[in-house]
Each structure stands twice: as C-alpha cells, then as structure tokens.
Design a protein around this motif. Structure first.
Motif, PDB file in Angstrom:
ATOM      1  N   SER B 158      37.755  -1.597  41.617  1.00  0.00           N
ATOM      2  CA  SER B 158      36.852  -2.171  40.623  1.00  0.00           C
ATOM      3  C   SER B 158      36.204  -3.447  41.153  1.00  0.00           C
ATOM      4  N   VAL B 159      35.023  -3.740  40.623  1.00  0.00           N
ATOM      5  CA  VAL B 159      34.396  -5.049  40.828  1.00  0.00           C
ATOM      6  C   VAL B 159      34.260  -5.661  39.439  1.00  0.00           C
ATOM      7  N   VAL B 160      34.693  -6.902  39.297  1.00  0.00           N
ATOM      8  CA  VAL B 160      34.820  -7.525  37.978  1.00  0.00           C
ATOM      9  C   VAL B 160      34.279  -8.946  38.033  1.00  0.00           C
ATOM     10  N   GLY B 161      33.438  -9.319  37.061  1.00  0.00           N
ATOM     11  CA  GLY B 161      32.989 -10.710  37.018  1.00  0.00           C
ATOM     12  C   GLY B 161      32.104 -10.987  35.822  1.00  0.00           C
ATOM     13  N   GLY B 162      32.001 -12.270  35.481  1.00  0.00           N
ATOM     14  CA  GLY B 162      31.173 -12.681  34.349  1.00  0.00           C
ATOM     15  C   GLY B 162      30.034 -13.560  34.802  1.00  0.00           C
ATOM     16  N   SER B 163      28.975 -13.612  33.999  1.00  0.00           N
ATOM     17  CA  SER B 163      27.835 -14.477  34.259  1.00  0.00           C
ATOM     18  C   SER B 163      27.217 -14.118  35.620  1.00  0.00           C
ATOM     19  N   MET B 164      27.050 -15.083  36.534  1.00  0.00           N
ATOM     20  CA  MET B 164      26.497 -14.723  37.839  1.00  0.00           C
ATOM     21  C   MET B 164      27.464 -13.802  38.585  1.00  0.00           C
ATOM     22  N   GLY B 165      28.755 -13.873  38.232  1.00  0.00           N
ATOM     23  CA  GLY B 165      29.711 -12.906  38.777  1.00  0.00           C
ATOM     24  C   GLY B 165      29.388 -11.500  38.302  1.00  0.00           C
ATOM     25  N   GLY B 166      28.923 -11.388  37.065  1.00  0.00           N
ATOM     26  CA  GLY B 166      28.507 -10.094  36.522  1.00  0.00           C
ATOM     27  C   GLY B 166      27.268  -9.552  37.233  1.00  0.00           C
ATOM     28  N   MET B 167      26.378 -10.459  37.620  1.00  0.00           N
ATOM     29  CA  MET B 167      25.197 -10.024  38.383  1.00  0.00           C
ATOM     30  C   MET B 167      25.632  -9.414  39.705  1.00  0.00           C
ATOM     31  N   GLN B 168      26.613 -10.046  40.336  1.00  0.00           N
ATOM     32  CA  GLN B 168      27.129  -9.503  41.597  1.00  0.00           C
ATOM     33  C   GLN B 168      27.782  -8.141  41.369  1.00  0.00           C
ATOM     34  N   VAL B 169      28.477  -8.003  40.220  1.00  0.00           N
ATOM     35  CA  VAL B 169      29.067  -6.706  39.870  1.00  0.00           C
ATOM     36  C   VAL B 169      27.984  -5.636  39.810  1.00  0.00           C
ATOM     37  N   LEU B 170      26.904  -5.941  39.102  1.00  0.00           N
ATOM     38  CA  LEU B 170      25.812  -4.973  38.959  1.00  0.00           C
ATOM     39  C   LEU B 170      25.191  -4.657  40.328  1.00  0.00           C
ATOM     40  N   GLU B 171      25.013  -5.709  41.114  1.00  0.00           N
ATOM     41  CA  GLU B 171      24.431  -5.529  42.448  1.00  0.00           C
ATOM     42  C   GLU B 171      25.317  -4.624  43.311  1.00  0.00           C
ATOM     43  N   TRP B 172      26.621  -4.882  43.273  1.00  0.00           N
ATOM     44  CA  TRP B 172      27.561  -4.021  44.002  1.00  0.00           C
ATOM     45  C   TRP B 172      27.401  -2.559  43.583  1.00  0.00           C
ATOM     46  N   SER B 173      27.270  -2.343  42.278  1.00  0.00           N
ATOM     47  CA  SER B 173      27.285  -0.968  41.754  1.00  0.00           C
ATOM     48  C   SER B 173      26.094  -0.145  42.242  1.00  0.00           C
ATOM     49  N   VAL B 174      24.987  -0.785  42.527  1.00  0.00           N
ATOM     50  CA  VAL B 174      23.803  -0.026  42.962  1.00  0.00           C
ATOM     51  C   VAL B 174      23.530  -0.188  44.465  1.00  0.00           C
ATOM     52  N   ARG B 175      24.048  -1.263  45.058  1.00  0.00           N
ATOM     53  CA  ARG B 175      23.800  -1.492  46.487  1.00  0.00           C
ATOM     54  C   ARG B 175      24.775  -0.689  47.355  1.00  0.00           C
ATOM     55  N   TYR B 176      26.031  -0.648  46.910  1.00  0.00           N
ATOM     56  CA  TYR B 176      27.056   0.081  47.659  1.00  0.00           C
ATOM     57  C   TYR B 176      27.788   1.043  46.730  1.00  0.00           C
ATOM     58  N   PRO B 177      27.071   2.001  46.161  1.00  0.00           N
ATOM     59  CA  PRO B 177      27.685   2.865  45.135  1.00  0.00           C
ATOM     60  C   PRO B 177      28.910   3.622  45.650  1.00  0.00           C
ATOM     61  N   ASP B 178      28.912   3.974  46.930  1.00  0.00           N
ATOM     62  CA  ASP B 178      30.063   4.718  47.478  1.00  0.00           C
ATOM     63  C   ASP B 178      31.329   3.871  47.526  1.00  0.00           C
ATOM     64  N   MET B 179      31.138   2.565  47.475  1.00  0.00           N
ATOM     65  CA  MET B 179      32.294   1.668  47.642  1.00  0.00           C
ATOM     66  C   MET B 179      32.861   1.173  46.312  1.00  0.00           C
ATOM     67  N   VAL B 180      32.281   1.612  45.205  1.00  0.00           N
ATOM     68  CA  VAL B 180      32.680   1.068  43.898  1.00  0.00           C
ATOM     69  C   VAL B 180      33.119   2.197  42.973  1.00  0.00           C
ATOM     70  N   ARG B 181      34.392   2.155  42.592  1.00  0.00           N
ATOM     71  CA  ARG B 181      34.905   3.182  41.681  1.00  0.00           C
ATOM     72  C   ARG B 181      34.650   2.809  40.217  1.00  0.00           C
ATOM     73  N   SER B 182      34.726   1.539  39.929  1.00  0.00           N
ATOM     74  CA  SER B 182      34.464   1.096  38.545  1.00  0.00           C
ATOM     75  C   SER B 182      33.958  -0.344  38.573  1.00  0.00           C
ATOM     76  N   ALA B 183      33.276  -0.723  37.491  1.00  0.00           N
ATOM     77  CA  ALA B 183      32.630  -2.041  37.480  1.00  0.00           C
ATOM     78  C   ALA B 183      32.724  -2.654  36.095  1.00  0.00           C
ATOM     79  N   VAL B 184      32.993  -3.960  36.047  1.00  0.00           N
ATOM     80  CA  VAL B 184      33.149  -4.674  34.775  1.00  0.00           C
ATOM     81  C   VAL B 184      32.221  -5.891  34.747  1.00  0.00           C
ATOM     82  N   PRO B 185      30.958  -5.703  34.361  1.00  0.00           N
ATOM     83  CA  PRO B 185      30.049  -6.846  34.218  1.00  0.00           C
ATOM     84  C   PRO B 185      30.214  -7.473  32.830  1.00  0.00           C
TER      85      PRO B 185
END
Lengths: 396, 396
Positions: B158-185
C-alpha cells in the motif's frame, strides 16, 4: 409606495463630489475606550443629496476595513472609478439621493483624511505612529456622532454598512439608540471569531516583520511596503471564496502557456491577482492604519461591551428596526453569526428582517451588484421614511 | 480476519528508530519534470517492522508539506514526542509493524536529510539555494521509487498519506501502477485549487519579502526567520477550521484579563498560538524548502500530467484498490474534491471505498486520533494483505 419593487440597479450618478473635513475635540479631547484621549480630531466625510427641513432623511453609510469617505460619485471627471458603493448610492438607486441625505465619513485611525497614526501629533509636530491611541469600533462611532451632531441631524433615518461598517452599524444601534431609526448591518458579526482574528493577526505580523516598519516610525523614510502587500494579499483571500476563486481563476496561467518552474514570476492568475492587489494597496494605504483598523475589528465584541457577554442583553438597548443580510459564501462572517444576532434582536421584540443571500463571491459580495439586496434595502428605507413622515405629521 | 473490527487505537510504540540514508543518481543524474537534472540525490528514510521473505508486506507512508521521514517511534529515549504518525504506526496499530514493513522517506526538495535547496551543490561546493531545480510531486515519487527498488520491494502492499502525502499516493497509483497494490489518499486532491494556491503564494511572498531571504542565498547568514514565521502562521490557519478555532480558542485572552490596547503582545490565545507555531517552525525548517514544497503542491495536477486534463483518463492508468477519506471541516481540500476523484476512479471500474469523516479539526484531522479512520485503514490493509497472500499462494 412601491416604486422599488421593480427596482432597477442602474439609477444615475451623484456626479461630482468633494471630500469635506470636520475638526473637533480641539479644546476638550475625545476620551477613547482605552482610557487615553485624542484631540483635535478631523473627520474626512462626504455627503450626497440634501438634508430635508425636518432633518429626518439622513442616512449614515459606514465603510469597511480599508474603505474611506468616498462612497459615491467622482472627484474629477477623469477618475477611472467612482466611490466604493456607487452602485447603491445615487438618484434612483437604493440609497436614493433624490430622497435621502447620505453621509459617509472615514473612520478614526484611518488614513484617508481622518486623524490616524499617520497624522501629525500636535504635541510633537511629528506623525503619531504607534503613539496614536488604539481605537475601537466604539471610538469610531463616538467620533461619527460628533459629525452627525455638527450636521444638525438629531435622528438618523438609517445607519448602513457591511463588514467592519456593519460592526459600526450595530454599535450605533445600541450606543445611541435614540439617534437611530433603522439599521442595516450587512455581512458582519457581533464579535470577531478566532478565525477572523487569526487572519488579521497574521496580516499584522507580516507588516511588523518588515524591517522598514521600524516600530511604526517610518514616515521619514519608506513605508513597510513588502509587509503591507503581504497583509493585503491575506485579506484578499478572505474576501473571496473557494467557489469564487475557482470561477474567477481556477488553475489558469498568467500570460504563459506552461508553468515557469521558477519563483519570481507568477505562474497562476490567482497569484498575479494577489500580487497586483498587494501592490495597489501599498500606494493608497498606510501600514500603521492597517494595524489600527484590524485591531479595532478584532476587539469588536458587542456582547461584552454592551451586554456583559450576552447578545440578548446588548440588543436590549436597541430600539430601531433592522435589516440583516448575510451571504452564503462568506466564510469570514458566516451566516450562522448573522442568525445568532437576529435571534438576539428578536428576543428583544425588535422588528428584524433577515436574509441570507445566495452569492458565490464570498465576503465581498456586499460590495457587488445584487438586485435582491438592492431591492430589499430600497424597500426597507422606504418603510423607515414612511414611519418618519408619520411621526413628523403627528409632531406638527 | 476481523481482528481490527474492534480496533483499539492504542497499540504500542515501534520504540527506538534510526534515520537512514540512501544515495543514488550519482553517475546518472535524476531527470526532473522541469527538464533539469539532479544528482547525486540522498533520501532520508526510516523503516519500521520487517520485510517478509516474499517482499509483499511493504507499505510506503508519504508525508505532508513540512513533514519528514520520522513517522513513528523515537530517536532518543529523551525525545518529548514520537514521529508524526505514531498513533497510526506500530505493533497492533493500523499500520501494524508486526505484520507490515513500513517505509517513510523525506521528499526531495525538503530539508530533513533529503537533498534540497539547503544541500551543498557538488558542482559549486555551496548550498544550492534557488539554483536547486523546482521539484514536482512526480519528481518526489520518482525518487521514492529508486528507494523502493533499492529496498528490494517489487510491489508495495500500500501507499498511504494525507495532504501532499495524499498527492504522492495518487501520483504513485498512476505513475507506477504495477508497483501499487492498494492506495490510501487522505484529505487530499487531484489538483490544487485556486484557494490552496492563493494561500501558498501569500506564504511564499511573505518569505521572499524578508530582506534576509536575499534571493534564496542566506545560508552564510541568518535565515529569513520573520518571513518564514508569517508563512507558517498562514499555513496553520488553513490546517484548522472556523469551528476548531472557536472551540480551541474562541475569544479567550492569553495570560491577561483585559485587552492590551497595544500591538506588541498577543491579546488573544489564537494570536499567541499562531506566533508560537511560527517561531517553532523557524527552528526546524528551511525557508527555501518551504518555497519548493509549496510550489510542488501548487503545480500538482494529476489530471493534466496523467490524463490530458481528465481525471477519468488519469485514473485509467491506475490498477489498485483505493480507500479515500475526506474530513467534513477540511476547507483546504474540501470533500467535493475527494468525491470528484472517487467518481473518476469508479468510472474506471476501480475498487474504491470512500468516506467523509465527521471531524471538527479541519484539514489537520488526518493527523489526529480517529477511531473510525484507524479501523478503516486497518481493515483495508488487511484485505490488501489477504489478496497478496492469495496471489503468493497461486504463484507457488
């Protein structure tokens, strides 16, 4: 009379106007709420329309934080803009200068002609700076009363204003109840919230952080322009709303197709807008005055100063009819604050009309064209004028 | 497994932790979105828990604007406070270090051990200052990927974060989709609104207005402490809410019974709080880094960078399961922004859970104890772990 039901927002201009000055408290200084005294005091003011023979048609307009006495018309034909509430004041407009005598004066502590921290202290021959006494909304109103007395008006047909102008309206209604027939507090509050204080405090800190501020003693040199610009930018954020900013700017870029990947120039229109507002303000406003007027707004608490902490007790002193209006997107003085004051007024059996106007433009909405607000104010004043006429007739 | 249904927010501490460093891009510099290159790059990071044999239990925690890699535990037993998300990370806590391998790294452009504008430029032997390339959220995530590769994790649980951390979560989810099983923005947005940009811009202007800032070249002298303190005060207003401030401070005075009728000392508790937050920040954060991280947040626009302006197109690249949470009193990234991202995710058939949590503490709510949020995150990770275990079993 129902001439305003189909009210047109157009009307005409009051035309050319002149700033006037009234000086008082020369022999006997004005005692202000801090316990200090101030004198002489000069108020800059303007009037539009004519006072009638019975002096029953005077309406006092009260300006917001950084406003001034120039509420309508123009000084020179070359002026690019009229006074700040020109859409509301003029022949055929809600504050109809064919019928009413409109008065607007600059607040004490301001810098638009009225005595304030940039004025010369007669005791020293130098600008007051921070030696100017801290002023309250009550002090502003006390000074205005001197002007109203001077103009020969025993009872105001109405007191009207938004934001800090609305605070002065409320203060008038309980401080001099005999002198107020009706009152129109717009987009305002009976006491500054922690959020509103917070914004003002950060703005003050921005000014005081500027080395040019120099403890308020900068009139021989440059004024703290950087700090004042930042302070104004903070203010401008609070005057708009999330939705207003989205519609007005969204993420549109300023004079560029791509982000700059740099810090000096503005990338986004909203940045450019704020920088421009900050710069423009520096040319017209005194930094110390900004400290004083924001402090007055923060100190404002009608409930504690007139009701021992109770809004109901405070409004027990009021006798006038009220028209209260809030704006749906105003997050500086949200509607719940207007509702609370309306409840306190009603608990005193006062005649109160209240409306929350749907407006996307945030706090500043009271300064913008709004046909519904215009119509309501026109009809409200019309009723107050009818009451005054009846009383006049009885008195004869 | 339902061990978290009755989740207790307590758990225990991860105990003593150590900041680690990973340096890369020494031979081949990192190409950043502005087109410039940066190298070598050092990331400060911390890990809690143990990576399992199949490397399927790694959770990347992403920090907000001025956060750092120290998300849990303590460096010294004498530390007065643990890491910034200690309530969420530890044995028996939602990010359960008995089960998961938690990684948190400081963002590029920051000043907590990761390469940023205060770091020494090997080309000149002096701090980068403004010659440091402007960094995007995409650049932050690109650098994090190098760390994740280095740690031997092929796919993050999982990638997990709030605020600008949440932006990074979203970025991870679309930039490296193969590397992310779940995401918590959490408490975040797919693009910074004009209002959010406005606050950051005023904060930057406050820093740049400070003469000590000196075009970003101040590392030989004093840092622009006054400007940075004002910038932080602005930030703190946006992290709270009208209601939070009313409950926390209202109009209570600070160490006094009467207002001061002066400017130097704080009258109100809210003023004192903001001044304190501003001062405290100056001791731990670099002014230039503040410019860089706010700019990265302002530039963030997942829709334009990954979807040609469409959120639906951007999330078409994502493959993971999402848990999205907003907070009712968050006016920096209001719920409507989370709803919009959830709709765009759902239009792509993604598995999305969304909740707007009732919280009076404004944007900062994601950092505060919230049993409902804790329970949701725990269960969400539990499901992701179960999926991972199934896939592992199939792969054997």
């Amino acid at each position: 009379m129902s001439e305003y039901v189909e009210h047109s927002p157009s009307g005409t201009s009051v035309g050319r106007v002149e700033k006037q000055f009234f000086t008082f408290a020369a022999d006997e200084p004005l005692l202000v709420e801090s316990g200090r005294s101030l004198g002489p005091v000069t108020l800059a003011y303007e009037t539009y329309g004519r006072l009638n023979a019975s002096a029953t048609n005077a309406v006092l307009v009260l300006h917001a934080l950084t406003g001034d006495s120039h509420a309508a018309g123009y000084y020179e034909t070359s002026d690019s803009k009229p006074g700040w509430w020109d859409l509301m004041i003029g022949p055929g407009k809600p504050l109809d200068t064919d019928r009413y005598f409109i008065i607007c004066s600059n607040v004490v502590g301001g810098c638009m002609g009225t005595t304030g921290p940039a004025s010369v202290d007669p005791a020293t021959g130098r600008p007051y700076g921070l030696s100017f006494p801290v002023i309250t909304v009550g002090d502003m109103v006390q000074a205005q009363k001197c002007l109203i007395d001077h103009l020969g008006v025993g009872r105001l047909l109405s007191v009207v204003g938004g934001s800090m102008g609305g605070m002065q309206v409320l203060e008038w209604s309980v401080r001099y109840p005999d002198m107020v027939r009706s009152a129109v507090p717009l987009a305002t509050t009976t006491k500054h919230s922690a959020l509103a204080i917070a914004f003002n405090e950060v703005a003050r800190q921005a000014i005081m952080a500027d080395p040019a501020w120099n403890g308020g003693d900068y009139y021989d040199g440059e004024q703290p322009a950087h700090g004042l610009a930042v302070a104004r930018m903070i203010g401008h954020i609070t005057y708009l709303s999330d939705e207003a900013m989205r519609q007005k700017f969204d993420r549109r870029l300023q004079d560029r197709c791509e982000i700059s990947f740099a810090f000096e120039e503005a990338d986004f229109q909203v940045e450019s807008y704020l920088r421009y507002q900050g710069q423009k303000f520096v040319d017209r406003f005194d930094a110390n005055s900004f400290l004083y007027v924001t402090k007055a707004a923060d100190y404002f608490n009608l409930e504690s100063s007139h009701g021992c902490g109770s809004a109901v007790a405070a409004f027990a002193k009021a006798q006038c009819r009220f028209l209260v209006a809030s704006f749906s997107s105003d997050w500086l003085y949200p509607t719940y604050q207007s509702r609370a004051m309306v409840q306190a007024m009603k608990k005193n059996g006062l005649d109160v009309s209240f409306v929350e106007l749907e407006a996307k433009w945030g706090h500043d909405a009271f300064l913008l064209p709004n046909a519904r607000l215009s119509g309501m104010i026109a009809r409200f004043l019309d009723r107050a004028a009818a009451d005054a006429a009846k009383e006049d007739a009885r008195a004869l």
